[in-house]
Design a protein around this motif. Structure first.
Motif, PDB file in Angstrom:
ATOM      1  N   SER A   1       0.586  -1.328   0.069  1.00 43.06           N
ATOM      2  CA  SER A   1      -0.054   0.014  -0.027  1.00 43.06           C
ATOM      3  C   SER A   1       0.893   1.243  -0.015  1.00 43.06           C
ATOM      4  N   LEU A   2       2.012   1.488   0.732  1.00 46.48           N
ATOM      5  CA  LEU A   2       2.886   2.502   0.774  1.00 46.48           C
ATOM      6  C   LEU A   2       3.441   2.718  -0.705  1.00 46.48           C
ATOM      7  N   TYR A   3       3.943   1.534  -1.381  1.00 46.03           N
ATOM      8  CA  TYR A   3       4.528   1.500  -2.595  1.00 46.03           C
ATOM      9  C   TYR A   3       3.582   2.136  -3.584  1.00 46.03           C
ATOM     10  N   ALA A   4       2.194   1.571  -3.622  1.00 42.89           N
ATOM     11  CA  ALA A   4       1.278   2.178  -4.359  1.00 42.89           C
ATOM     12  C   ALA A   4       1.086   3.520  -4.466  1.00 42.89           C
ATOM     13  N   SER A   5       0.741   3.959  -2.827  1.00 43.81           N
ATOM     14  CA  SER A   5       0.583   5.535  -2.640  1.00 43.81           C
ATOM     15  C   SER A   5       1.590   6.311  -2.961  1.00 43.81           C
ATOM     16  N   ILE A   6       2.724   5.822  -2.881  1.00 44.93           N
ATOM     17  CA  ILE A   6       4.083   6.754  -3.478  1.00 44.93           C
ATOM     18  C   ILE A   6       3.894   6.849  -4.902  1.00 44.93           C
ATOM     19  N   LEU A   7       3.563   5.842  -5.669  1.00 46.02           N
ATOM     20  CA  LEU A   7       3.400   5.760  -6.965  1.00 46.02           C
ATOM     21  C   LEU A   7       2.478   6.857  -7.564  1.00 46.02           C
ATOM     22  N   MET A   8       1.273   7.029  -6.775  1.00 46.18           N
ATOM     23  CA  MET A   8       0.434   7.963  -7.146  1.00 46.18           C
ATOM     24  C   MET A   8       0.600   9.249  -6.726  1.00 46.18           C
ATOM     25  N   ALA A   9       1.397   9.523  -5.591  1.00 42.93           N
ATOM     26  CA  ALA A   9       1.652  10.926  -5.002  1.00 42.93           C
ATOM     27  C   ALA A   9       2.804  11.551  -5.988  1.00 42.93           C
ATOM     28  N   LYS A  10       3.285  10.706  -6.745  1.00 40.71           N
ATOM     29  CA  LYS A  10       4.377  11.354  -7.639  1.00 40.71           C
ATOM     30  C   LYS A  10       3.831  11.574  -9.081  1.00 40.71           C
ATOM     31  N   LEU A  11       2.659  11.233  -8.968  1.00 41.17           N
ATOM     32  CA  LEU A  11       1.826  11.525 -10.203  1.00 41.17           C
ATOM     33  C   LEU A  11       0.969  12.959 -10.311  1.00 41.17           C
TER      34      LEU A  11
ATOM     35  N   ASN B   1     -10.367  -7.133   3.127  1.00 40.97           N
ATOM     36  CA  ASN B   1     -10.094  -6.357   4.256  1.00 40.97           C
ATOM     37  C   ASN B   1      -8.791  -5.861   4.572  1.00 40.97           C
ATOM     38  N   LEU B   2      -7.762  -6.599   4.100  1.00 42.32           N
ATOM     39  CA  LEU B   2      -6.435  -6.332   4.336  1.00 42.32           C
ATOM     40  C   LEU B   2      -6.077  -4.902   3.726  1.00 42.32           C
ATOM     41  N   VAL B   3      -6.741  -4.825   2.468  1.00 42.99           N
ATOM     42  CA  VAL B   3      -6.732  -3.613   1.292  1.00 42.99           C
ATOM     43  C   VAL B   3      -7.317  -2.383   2.100  1.00 42.99           C
ATOM     44  N   PHE B   4      -8.547  -2.875   2.480  1.00 39.90           N
ATOM     45  CA  PHE B   4      -9.389  -1.721   3.271  1.00 39.90           C
ATOM     46  C   PHE B   4      -8.880  -0.889   4.382  1.00 39.90           C
ATOM     47  N   ALA B   5      -8.039  -1.606   5.154  1.00 38.54           N
ATOM     48  CA  ALA B   5      -7.463  -1.389   6.373  1.00 38.54           C
ATOM     49  C   ALA B   5      -6.566  -0.140   6.231  1.00 38.54           C
ATOM     50  N   TYR B   6      -5.628  -0.089   4.937  1.00 41.15           N
ATOM     51  CA  TYR B   6      -4.590   0.971   4.884  1.00 41.15           C
ATOM     52  C   TYR B   6      -5.080   1.977   3.937  1.00 41.15           C
ATOM     53  N   ASN B   7      -6.040   2.176   2.958  1.00 34.67           N
ATOM     54  CA  ASN B   7      -6.169   2.843   1.901  1.00 34.67           C
ATOM     55  C   ASN B   7      -7.591   3.460   1.779  1.00 34.67           C
ATOM     56  N   THR B   8      -7.489   4.538   1.357  1.00 36.31           N
ATOM     57  CA  THR B   8      -8.621   5.674   1.206  1.00 36.31           C
ATOM     58  C   THR B   8      -9.341   5.713  -0.269  1.00 36.31           C
ATOM     59  N   GLY B   9      -8.534   5.560  -1.036  1.00 36.00           N
ATOM     60  CA  GLY B   9      -8.965   5.850  -2.493  1.00 36.00           C
ATOM     61  C   GLY B   9      -9.357   7.251  -2.755  1.00 36.00           C
ATOM     62  N   MET B  10      -8.800   8.234  -2.099  1.00 35.86           N
ATOM     63  CA  MET B  10      -8.706   9.557  -2.306  1.00 35.86           C
ATOM     64  C   MET B  10      -7.480  10.195  -2.054  1.00 35.86           C
ATOM     65  N   LEU B  11      -6.422   9.680  -2.306  1.00 37.91           N
ATOM     66  CA  LEU B  11      -5.096  10.241  -2.044  1.00 37.91           C
ATOM     67  C   LEU B  11      -4.811  11.351  -2.818  1.00 37.91           C
ATOM     68  N   PRO B  12      -5.156  11.616  -4.174  1.00 32.69           N
ATOM     69  CA  PRO B  12      -4.897  13.111  -4.821  1.00 32.69           C
ATOM     70  C   PRO B  12      -5.659  13.973  -4.121  1.00 32.69           C
ATOM     71  N   GLU B  13      -7.000  13.665  -3.673  1.00 30.94           N
ATOM     72  CA  GLU B  13      -7.864  14.892  -2.769  1.00 30.94           C
ATOM     73  C   GLU B  13      -7.104  15.253  -1.597  1.00 30.94           C
ATOM     74  N   LEU B  14      -6.338  14.345  -0.689  1.00 33.67           N
ATOM     75  CA  LEU B  14      -5.671  14.587   0.229  1.00 33.67           C
ATOM     76  C   LEU B  14      -4.410  15.314   0.200  1.00 33.67           C
ATOM     77  N   GLN B  15      -3.779  15.066  -0.900  1.00 35.31           N
ATOM     78  CA  GLN B  15      -2.361  15.583  -1.419  1.00 35.31           C
ATOM     79  C   GLN B  15      -2.653  16.972  -1.755  1.00 35.31           C
ATOM     80  N   ALA B  16      -4.075  17.178  -2.200  1.00 36.67           N
ATOM     81  CA  ALA B  16      -4.365  18.652  -2.867  1.00 36.67           C
ATOM     82  C   ALA B  16      -4.428  19.497  -1.664  1.00 36.67           C
ATOM     83  N   THR B  17      -4.255  19.164  -0.436  1.00 35.34           N
ATOM     84  CA  THR B  17      -4.392  20.080   0.864  1.00 35.34           C
ATOM     85  C   THR B  17      -3.108  20.578   1.355  1.00 35.34           C
ATOM     86  N   VAL B  18      -2.114  19.798   0.962  1.00 39.16           N
ATOM     87  CA  VAL B  18      -0.589  19.629   1.314  1.00 39.16           C
ATOM     88  C   VAL B  18       0.155  21.047   0.456  1.00 39.16           C
ATOM     89  N   ARG B  19       0.967  21.534   1.472  1.00 41.48           N
ATOM     90  CA  ARG B  19       1.744  22.629   0.891  1.00 41.48           C
ATOM     91  C   ARG B  19       3.137  22.116  -0.099  1.00 41.48           C
TER      92      ARG B  19
END
Length: 438
Positions: A75-85, A227-245
């Protein structure tokens, strides 16, 4: 697949990284630490009180521990991929659907829009059920007269969520409430850990065998994978990244590293200790297992109820942002027009959510379904394919093969988990009537 310039009424065509699409909510306002706390709030929500029963019981010690650790790393690996885009193509993509539309076109924009909002709606349904269960658990500690049923408590939880949605205009406005959310999480997690340790030390040897027949074990294992996937992930990473400086990519990676190091510790601790204490009898809400002082259990249930309200607001924020932007909400959050809009629109959204929650209050099944139809595609499948599209000229054959392997593997898991989730809902719907008092 060629990169396209994608225009949309809510996504004006911009051409430099200093600009970003129109939004009624704040963009680039929060520190990486605040975003990291938001991400950790999702992981350590009261859903964490169910993972001992929903993940460890069907998978056992080896499968459960290995599964949770592997899921965390992947999940961390996939989230970093998304963050880089996030700034792909020289512009910021503050919504998941905007990035999909920019890379693939209008059809992808619409498909991701539907998938993401279905995902968030199911998550919010789970939070309303969770809030109702916590309130009911608190109630029966003092009055087990069956006068109040689970649907009544779900209605109360829904009303509380409406009040909070009206009071907090956007995600960045949570601020001090994130501190309260962390406090509430620590309250119920620490109480459950303490009482579980006490019960485990006093109890005879537990049964850790995986329950069920060979057939039911297979279905339960597939459901646990969701449930293993549900436990760690939001499906809204770009929306959360939008708020960061800025710098948005580096700061988001900091937030993700915080989430998957310090942020996951409480969830892992309560899951393993809960399973150790109760074995295969661990329930989908550990506060139903623990024994101890009534006032302490009551405090934990109220903390879980309050934290569910705050967590729901986080996962409802993309829906609120879409509606606020679409209907041109501007100016002070306290303006009568804006207050009336939030009362009617957000109140209506949560009312529908609460009604469906009361109609089919099968919390574990909703977690399975959410992981299958939305979280798998949004978290693992799309990020890997997007990364191939974005970096296609820079990736070696080996790296491309690795990403395609991820896409194919998680697509197969998603289909299997979807079938399993439908089976669980069908079985439970036959076992329990609508508006069941579970």
């Amino acid at each position: 697949m060629a990169t396209t310039s994608f225009d949309h009424p809510l996504l004006p065509n911009v051409h430099n990284e200093e600009e970003y699409p129109n939004s009624a909510h704040q963009v680039s306002n929060d520190s990486w630490f605040q975003v990291g706390v938001v991400l950790s709030t999702g992981i350590n929500s009261a859903f964490a009180l169910g993972y001992a029963g929903l993940i460890m019981v069907p998978l056992g010690w080896v499968g459960g521990v290995v599964g949770l650790i592997l899921s965390s790393a992947i999940s961390l690996y996939a989230s970093i991929l998304m963050a880089k885009l996030h700034e792909y193509g020289g512009r910021r993509h503050i919504r998941y659907r905007d990035l999909a539309g920019f890379m693939y076109g209008q059809t992808a924009y619409s498909l991701v829009w539907v998938s993401q909002f279905a995902n968030l709606f199911l998550i919010n349904t789970g939070f309303v059920i969770l809030g109702g269960q916590a309130l009911k658990a608190f109630y029966v500690l003092f009055r087990d007269d069956h006068q109040m049923k689970l649907p009544h408590f779900i209605a109360v939880a829904g009303f509380a969520c409406v009040l909070f949605a009206i009071a907090i205009p956007h995600l960045s406005a949570l601020r001090i409430w994130l501190g309260f959310s962390t406090f509430f999480s620590l309250v119920y997690i620490c109480i459950v850990i303490a009482l579980s340790l006490k019960d485990g030390l006093e109890a005879p040897p537990r049964d850790y065998s995986i329950p069920g027949t060979k057939n039911t074990k297979i279905w339960a294992t597939i459901g646990a994978a969701a449930n293993l996937v549900f436990a760690y992930n939001t499906g809204m990473l770009p929306e959360l990244q939008a708020t960061v400086r800025k710098p948005v990519v580096n700061n988001m990676i900091k937030a993700l590293n915080f989430q998957f190091t310090l942020g996951v510790i409480p969830m892992h601790a309560v899951t393993y200790i809960g399973y150790w204490a109760y074995g295969s009898s661990a329930s989908s809400y550990l506060l139903n297992n623990v024994s101890g002082p009534i006032w302490l259990k009551g405090m934990a249930n109220i903390a879980a109820f309050l934290q569910a309200i705050i967590a729901l607001h986080i996962f409802a924020s993309p829906t609120y942002e879409f509606l606020d932007t679409k209907y041109g909400v501007k100016g002070s959050a306290l303006a009568c027009k804006n207050l009336a809009f939030r009362i009617i629109v957000r109140g209506g959204y949560i009312a529908i959510t609460a009604f469906l929650s009361a109609l089919l209050p099968f919390l574990g099944d909703f977690m399975n379904l959410t992981g299958a139809i939305s979280t798998f595609p949004l978290t693992f499948i799309l990020p890997n394919h997007m990364y191939i599209v974005a970096k296609r000229r820079k990736l070696s054959f080996l790296k491309k093969s690795w990403h395609w392997l991820n896409i194919i593997f998680f697509s197969c898991i998603a289909v299997a988990a979807f079938v399993a989730a439908l089976r669980f809902i069908t079985v439970d719907s036959k076992t329990y009537h609508v508006f069941a008092d579970l």
